[in-house]
Design a protein around this motif. Structure first.
Motif, PDB file in Angstrom:
ATOM      1  N   THR A 229      -1.214  -2.937   7.388  1.00  0.00           N
ATOM      2  CA  THR A 229      -2.418  -3.295   6.629  1.00  0.00           C
ATOM      3  C   THR A 229      -2.077  -4.018   5.335  1.00  0.00           C
ATOM      4  O   THR A 229      -2.817  -4.899   4.895  1.00  0.00           O
ATOM      5  N   ILE A 230      -0.961  -3.663   4.697  1.00  0.00           N
ATOM      6  CA  ILE A 230      -0.616  -4.282   3.404  1.00  0.00           C
ATOM      7  C   ILE A 230       0.477  -5.342   3.518  1.00  0.00           C
ATOM      8  O   ILE A 230       0.970  -5.829   2.504  1.00  0.00           O
ATOM      9  N   TYR A 231       0.825  -5.721   4.743  1.00  0.00           N
ATOM     10  CA  TYR A 231       1.949  -6.652   4.911  1.00  0.00           C
ATOM     11  C   TYR A 231       1.741  -7.947   4.137  1.00  0.00           C
ATOM     12  O   TYR A 231       2.669  -8.463   3.503  1.00  0.00           O
ATOM     13  N   ASP A 232       0.551  -8.481   4.151  1.00  0.00           N
ATOM     14  CA  ASP A 232       0.297  -9.757   3.463  1.00  0.00           C
ATOM     15  C   ASP A 232       0.178  -9.608   1.952  1.00  0.00           C
ATOM     16  O   ASP A 232       0.128 -10.615   1.237  1.00  0.00           O
ATOM     17  N   LYS A 233       0.136  -8.374   1.472  1.00  0.00           N
ATOM     18  CA  LYS A 233       0.048  -8.141   0.029  1.00  0.00           C
ATOM     19  C   LYS A 233       1.382  -7.706  -0.571  1.00  0.00           C
ATOM     20  O   LYS A 233       1.656  -7.963  -1.743  1.00  0.00           O
TER      21      LYS A 233
END
Length: 531
Positions: free
Chosen positions: A219-223
């Motif tokens: 869920t937070i990979y792009d952040k």
């Protein structure tokens, strides 16, 4: 509903303020704090997992049309009415957890209760994941200690906020600790019959914690790619949910009431199958359903009063879209199934989700979700080398796991009789029809294939629209969306990005609220995870 909520809050408060070791007699006065045992308090934590009444109704009235997993035909439940119950549920549960943690820390042998600590960390990781995806920044690390003020000082009554990034980071740390410390070992203290979620199955607890860790890291990979990669690569080497492992609240197994689900449908619910989901499940608009290629369509929805499959336009046009009526969620249908009202023109959500409160679960994390996340990981190369063949295999396994789960839920329902599936798992013919459909057949183009992965995850999350909302926000709206009359969607649903903080929180924790938010409390404020 308000009166029942107050009773529940009193009950939770009575539990959360208790710190004594011995359980007092059950007939003690209601207004005197009782002292509950640690196993009993653990069971209270598990009992907090069912959705609140407001949350259920906001799902039906707002989150479904926001995610476009269904449509609404009229205005209904106020958007912000879920905020207080969701907030209270989270913090009363956290208070119980803090008391248990304090007892463990002060015990003669804290290491003997590592399993209990790991279970608590896993449950609160799930609840914190949901809560921060509703609200964003929240009081977190310093919150929940009011019952321990005698030891920690009165400063614990007003906790500072942590950013969503800080909350996610801590959640992942806690889940790693849980996976590393859960042990099927005789040296560990047992909760006995009070461990109601998995009945003491440490292997399932491990798979739950590790699968949740993988899901949250993706869920937070792009952040935060560095943090996400660390957890993704390690989680892939440890036990994950298998294709028959679907975690949820099965009320008959946990002896929990899902009365709010029934209430949320029977009280001014205007939910119908929308054209977005319909076009992901049917090759045409034939009213006889002959175009349906996805067997989940007939589980999620049912025909209109005339026995026809008709999708409500996801973005209706005023003066053009016919007015919808009928009472497809009226309880009278429990004994008069076919009577949905003559003016019911569009396909409603299946009434069995309202009627069956004993065997149809509230889902937490499914095997299919884990498969689809793995498909995304291998499609994109998230912490691993991109591998189209592995991504396709996980994608197709996810579809099978999803169909198997949904058919199994319908078949196992003692209430479900009309249009009940004839098999509890997907047949070879059903799978072949589904996997070869042009909408579903895995594309050789990675970008197209990625959108297919998101679409199938979105479908599997039909009864978890809060997770589909998170998926929509964190992917930058790559979940299925209607391209017709988009100004309707933008004007009615497009600006909703979060729940606002409850009024009581702003009043009683004003300084910390202002410090975290700058004094603004808008439901249009984007979360950190949003693209």
């Amino acid at each position: 509903m308000k009166n029942l909520s107050k009773i529940a809050i009193v009950a939770l408060l009575v539990t959360s303020v208790s710190c004594k070791k011995d359980f007092e007699e059950i007939n003690a006065p209601w207004d005197k704090p009782n002292s509950a045992s640690t196993p009993e308090m653990f069971n209270a934590v598990v009992s907090s997992l069912p959705l609140t009444g407001g949350e259920q109704s906001v799902m039906n009235a707002w989150i479904y049309p926001i995610t476009q997993q269904a449509a609404i035909t009229s205005g209904s439940y106020p958007y912000d009415n879920a905020k207080g119950a969701v907030w209270d549920n989270y913090y009363y549960t956290l208070a119980n957890v803090r008391v248990i943690e304090d007892r463990i820390e002060k015990s003669d042998n804290p290491a003997s209760m590592n399993n209990i600590s790991a279970m608590l960390k896993t449950i609160m990781a799930y609840k914190s994941f949901k809560a921060t995806n509703y609200f964003g920044a929240m009081p977190y690390k310093d919150a929940g200690y009011a019952a321990l003020a005698a030891d920690k000082g009165t400063g614990v009554y007003k906790a500072k906020y942590n950013t969503q990034q800080e909350i996610y980071t801590d959640i992942l740390t806690n889940l790693k600790w849980a996976v590393d410390n859960l042990k099927a070992d005789a040296s560990q203290v047992s909760l006995g019959n009070y461990e109601t979620l998995f009945k003491g199955d440490i292997a399932m607890w491990t798979k739950f914690a590790n699968s949740l860790r993988l899901y949250i890291a993706a869920t937070i990979y792009d952040k935060d790619k560095t943090l996400a990669t660390t957890h993704i690569t390690e989680a892939l080497t440890k036990p994950l949910l298998t294709d028959t492992d679907n975690i949820g609240i099965w009320p008959s197994k946990l002896n929990l009431s899902l009365q709010w689900r029934e209430w949320s449908f029977s009280a001014n619910c205007y939910l119908r199958m929308g054209s977005t989901m319909w076009h992901m499940m049917s090759a045409n608009d034939n009213k006889d359903g002959s175009g349906i290629f996805d067997p989940r369509a007939k589980i999620f929805y049912e025909p209109n009063n005339a026995g026809e499959w008709v999708a409500y336009p996801q973005n209706p046009i005023s003066g053009v879209t016919p007015t919808e009526g009928g009472l497809p969620y009226d309880k009278k249908r429990y004994t008069a199934w076919s009577d949905k009202g003559a003016s019911n023109l569009y396909s409603p959500v299946n009434l069995y989700f309202e009627q069956d409160l004993t065997s149809i679960p509230e889902l937490i994390l499914t095997a299919a979700q884990v498969r689809f996340i793995k498909a995304e990981i291998y499609n994109r190369g998230m912490g691993v080398t991109a591998n189209a063949a592995t991504a396709k295999a996980e994608y197709e396994a996810g579809i099978k796991a999803s169909v198997d789960m949904w058919k199994g839920i319908a078949v196992s329902s003692s209430v479900w009789t009309v249009a009940k599936p004839t098999s509890a798992t997907a047949t070879a013919a059903e799978l072949n029809t589904l996997l070869t459909n042009p909408m579903v057949a895995y594309s050789a183009d990675p970008a197209t294939a990625l959108n297919q992965i998101y679409a199938q995850l979105w479908i599997d999350q039909f009864r978890q629209p809060f997770d589909a909302w998170t998926l929509k926000r964190r992917t930058g709206n790559k979940t299925p969306m209607s391209t017709s009359n988009t100004q309707y969607y933008t004007g009615n649903f497009g600006n909703y990005s979060r729940f606002v903080y409850p009024d009581n929180e702003i009043s009683y924790n004003a300084d910390n609220f202002k410090s975290a938010s700058g004094g603004t409390n808008l439901n249009s404020t984007k979360l950190w995870i949003a693209q």
